[in-house]
Structures are given as C-alpha cells and as structure tokens.
Design a protein around this motif. Sequence first.
Motif, mmCIF file in Angstrom:
data_model
loop_
_atom_site.group_PDB
_atom_site.id
_atom_site.type_symbol
_atom_site.label_atom_id
_atom_site.label_comp_id
_atom_site.label_asym_id
_atom_site.label_seq_id
_atom_site.Cartn_x
_atom_site.Cartn_y
_atom_site.Cartn_z
ATOM 1 N N PRO A 15 56.544 38.604 41.707
ATOM 2 C CA PRO A 15 55.422 37.789 41.230
ATOM 3 C C PRO A 15 55.199 36.564 42.101
ATOM 4 O O PRO A 15 56.149 35.976 42.629
ATOM 5 C CB PRO A 15 55.850 37.398 39.810
ATOM 6 C CG PRO A 15 57.342 37.455 39.841
ATOM 7 C CD PRO A 15 57.692 38.572 40.778
ATOM 8 N N GLY A 16 53.937 36.170 42.249
ATOM 9 C CA GLY A 16 53.594 34.991 43.030
ATOM 10 C C GLY A 16 52.390 34.274 42.431
ATOM 11 O O GLY A 16 51.641 34.846 41.630
ATOM 12 N N LEU A 17 52.201 33.033 42.815
ATOM 13 C CA LEU A 17 51.086 32.257 42.275
ATOM 14 C C LEU A 17 49.729 32.874 42.595
ATOM 15 O O LEU A 17 48.777 32.713 41.833
ATOM 16 C CB LEU A 17 51.141 30.825 42.812
ATOM 17 C CG LEU A 17 52.192 29.905 42.193
ATOM 18 C CD1 LEU A 17 52.225 28.575 42.941
ATOM 19 C CD2 LEU A 17 51.903 29.661 40.711
ATOM 20 N N ALA A 18 49.633 33.593 43.709
ATOM 21 C CA ALA A 18 48.354 34.221 44.064
ATOM 22 C C ALA A 18 47.895 35.217 43.004
ATOM 23 O O ALA A 18 46.693 35.469 42.862
ATOM 24 C CB ALA A 18 48.469 34.907 45.417
ATOM 25 N N ASP A 19 48.846 35.766 42.231
ATOM 26 C CA ASP A 19 48.492 36.727 41.182
ATOM 27 C C ASP A 19 47.602 36.103 40.115
ATOM 28 O O ASP A 19 46.855 36.812 39.423
ATOM 29 C CB ASP A 19 49.753 37.270 40.498
ATOM 30 C CG ASP A 19 50.722 37.909 41.470
ATOM 31 O OD1 ASP A 19 50.300 38.307 42.566
ATOM 32 O OD2 ASP A 19 51.924 38.001 41.119
ATOM 33 N N LEU A 20 47.667 34.778 39.957
ATOM 34 C CA LEU A 20 46.905 34.109 38.907
ATOM 35 C C LEU A 20 45.407 34.170 39.159
ATOM 36 O O LEU A 20 44.617 33.853 38.273
ATOM 37 C CB LEU A 20 47.360 32.654 38.772
ATOM 38 C CG LEU A 20 48.847 32.451 38.446
ATOM 39 C CD1 LEU A 20 49.152 30.972 38.259
ATOM 40 C CD2 LEU A 20 49.261 33.237 37.210
ATOM 41 N N ALA A 21 45.005 34.608 40.354
ATOM 42 C CA ALA A 21 43.583 34.814 40.610
ATOM 43 C C ALA A 21 42.993 35.842 39.657
ATOM 44 O O ALA A 21 41.788 35.849 39.411
ATOM 45 C CB ALA A 21 43.365 35.260 42.059
ATOM 46 N N GLY A 22 43.847 36.717 39.107
ATOM 47 C CA GLY A 22 43.363 37.687 38.135
ATOM 48 C C GLY A 22 42.732 37.045 36.919
ATOM 49 O O GLY A 22 41.810 37.601 36.312
ATOM 50 N N LEU A 23 43.198 35.861 36.545
ATOM 51 C CA LEU A 23 42.587 35.155 35.417
ATOM 52 C C LEU A 23 41.181 34.689 35.753
ATOM 53 O O LEU A 23 40.302 34.638 34.894
ATOM 54 C CB LEU A 23 43.453 33.953 35.022
ATOM 55 C CG LEU A 23 44.868 34.253 34.541
ATOM 56 C CD1 LEU A 23 45.595 32.962 34.198
ATOM 57 C CD2 LEU A 23 44.833 35.185 33.342
ATOM 58 N N LEU A 24 40.968 34.336 37.019
ATOM 59 C CA LEU A 24 39.654 33.849 37.438
ATOM 60 C C LEU A 24 38.642 34.981 37.551
ATOM 61 O O LEU A 24 37.440 34.731 37.583
ATOM 62 C CB LEU A 24 39.781 33.103 38.763
ATOM 63 C CG LEU A 24 40.686 31.867 38.704
ATOM 64 C CD1 LEU A 24 40.850 31.255 40.089
ATOM 65 C CD2 LEU A 24 40.137 30.823 37.731
ATOM 66 N N PRO A 86 45.694 25.599 46.562
ATOM 67 C CA PRO A 86 45.134 26.679 47.378
ATOM 68 C C PRO A 86 44.257 27.636 46.581
ATOM 69 O O PRO A 86 43.219 28.094 47.067
ATOM 70 C CB PRO A 86 46.382 27.388 47.925
ATOM 71 C CG PRO A 86 47.438 26.331 47.931
ATOM 72 C CD PRO A 86 47.167 25.510 46.706
ATOM 73 N N LEU A 87 44.648 27.927 45.343
ATOM 74 C CA LEU A 87 43.841 28.795 44.491
ATOM 75 C C LEU A 87 42.499 28.142 44.189
ATOM 76 O O LEU A 87 41.448 28.792 44.228
ATOM 77 C CB LEU A 87 44.604 29.095 43.199
ATOM 78 C CG LEU A 87 44.088 30.236 42.319
ATOM 79 C CD1 LEU A 87 44.175 31.567 43.042
ATOM 80 C CD2 LEU A 87 44.873 30.285 41.014
ATOM 81 N N ALA A 88 42.530 26.841 43.893
ATOM 82 C CA ALA A 88 41.288 26.118 43.612
ATOM 83 C C ALA A 88 40.378 26.080 44.832
ATOM 84 O O ALA A 88 39.164 26.279 44.731
ATOM 85 C CB ALA A 88 41.605 24.699 43.141
ATOM 86 N N SER A 89 40.961 25.853 45.997
ATOM 87 C CA SER A 89 40.137 25.741 47.195
ATOM 88 C C SER A 89 39.464 27.063 47.533
ATOM 89 O O SER A 89 38.367 27.084 48.094
ATOM 90 C CB SER A 89 40.980 25.262 48.377
ATOM 91 O OG SER A 89 41.943 26.238 48.736
ATOM 92 N N ARG A 90 40.103 28.187 47.165
ATOM 93 C CA ARG A 90 39.506 29.490 47.456
ATOM 94 C C ARG A 90 38.427 29.867 46.443
ATOM 95 O O ARG A 90 37.450 30.521 46.801
ATOM 96 C CB ARG A 90 40.593 30.571 47.482
ATOM 97 C CG ARG A 90 41.486 30.499 48.711
ATOM 98 C CD ARG A 90 42.328 31.755 48.857
ATOM 99 N NE ARG A 90 43.303 31.894 47.791
ATOM 100 C CZ ARG A 90 44.535 31.392 47.844
ATOM 101 N NH1 ARG A 90 44.931 30.701 48.901
ATOM 102 N NH2 ARG A 90 45.380 31.572 46.855
ATOM 103 N N TRP A 91 38.606 29.495 45.181
ATOM 104 C CA TRP A 91 37.719 29.983 44.133
ATOM 105 C C TRP A 91 36.607 29.015 43.732
ATOM 106 O O TRP A 91 35.635 29.436 43.092
ATOM 107 C CB TRP A 91 38.534 30.358 42.893
ATOM 108 C CG TRP A 91 39.145 31.715 43.031
ATOM 109 C CD1 TRP A 91 40.300 32.035 43.656
ATOM 110 C CD2 TRP A 91 38.610 32.947 42.529
ATOM 111 N NE1 TRP A 91 40.527 33.382 43.583
ATOM 112 C CE2 TRP A 91 39.517 33.970 42.899
ATOM 113 C CE3 TRP A 91 37.475 33.281 41.800
ATOM 114 C CZ2 TRP A 91 39.301 35.308 42.568
ATOM 115 C CZ3 TRP A 91 37.266 34.606 41.465
ATOM 116 C CH2 TRP A 91 38.161 35.613 41.849
#
Length: 208
Positions: A15-24, A86-91
């Motif tokens: 598991p990694g933090l990048a997986d949380l993009a699934g919520l978005l 990083p997730l915020a900057s991408r989405w």
Amino acid sequence: MDRTISFFSAEASGPGLADLAGLLCGHGQIAGFGRTAARLSVVVDEPWRARALAGECRRRGADAQVGTADCGHPQVRTAFRVDLLPLASRWLRSGCTGPAEDDSGKAVPDGFRLSGAMLRMWALAGGRQGGSAYLLALDPLAPGTHARLAAALAPLGVPARLLGPKADTPAVRVTGRRRLESLLELIGEPPSGAEAAWPETVPARRAG
C-alpha cells in the motif's frame, strides 16, 4: 474462491499514499493549506464504508478519523499532512490541463492511470450493485472528470460506460461476466460488512 492475483490488483504491491487517489475518483475531496499541507476527506453513505476507508488510509500511514459530515452522513478525514501535497498538486485544477468546469476544484491529472488499489478505494467509497451490473459512483460536482475516469478503466481490462443523464447519481457501469470477474480480481476480497456492495460475477450460460 481461488483467484490468480493480477499484476495490477490491489494485492500485487504494498500500500502507498498514491492509492488514495481512488477516493478522488468518487466523492472524495482534497484541500490544501497554502503550500504546506493538504487534507483528504470523503463523505459516504454507510458506516461500514467509513470504517473500511479509515483502515485503508491508516495502512498507508495517513491517520484518518471517522466523523459526521454536515449532511449527517459518515465522513472520513485525514489531518493536514505534508505528504498529501503531491496528491493535491496533481488533482487540483492548478496541476491539471483538462476541463474543470465544476464546483469541486478537481480535475483528472494528465496521464492518470488507475491501479487495482485505487480501484479498491473507489469501490469502498462508492461501489454498489446495480442489477446485473456494478456501479462506481462519480462526483456530481466534478462532471469534467467523468469521461476520463470511465476511460481509465479500459486499460485494466474493465471497460465501462457512463450512466445516462437520467440516472439519479452519476456513475460508471461495468457489465458482463468477464468484466465483473476482472473487476473482482483487481479490487480483492470485501471487508466485513461490504459483501452486499461488492461485485458479483454472472454465471456462465450452459450450452444447450
């Protein structure tokens, strides 16, 4: 059920933090605090979803709390964290060149690719049975993301269609025995309480 683990499945890598993009991909929202931190949150319709998602966030090192949103539904929310920037900057719109005519501030990042782990998060947040199909909820405040998210399923072997404009809530629709089997292989086994909302495969027709 015996399954062969796909290279893209939620179980194939750690598991990694990048997986949380699934919520978005669904109703999840991410908000920045200046350029120092970001917070991820999602409102769901059932308590089991909130518990499962909080556990998935914690597995990835992002402590998440379960509370109640203003609408009265369960909500999962992280603290403001540097490692979510990083997730915020991408989405968020500033990091994307795609359409963003919506009220959420979200846009699908350029070159976005779904993984099985992201897809599992999406299913936990807003997946449900829809007759003989499986539905993954989309964010009604981010219509500009819908077509791109539907298209992102095809490379995983799960081509899907958007529900028509007359649908109660926007969603992508997965149909067909093989596609549902592929979807189940990608997202893994359901957590406790999620069985009724998890994909069910359609039995193959018997010849004759």
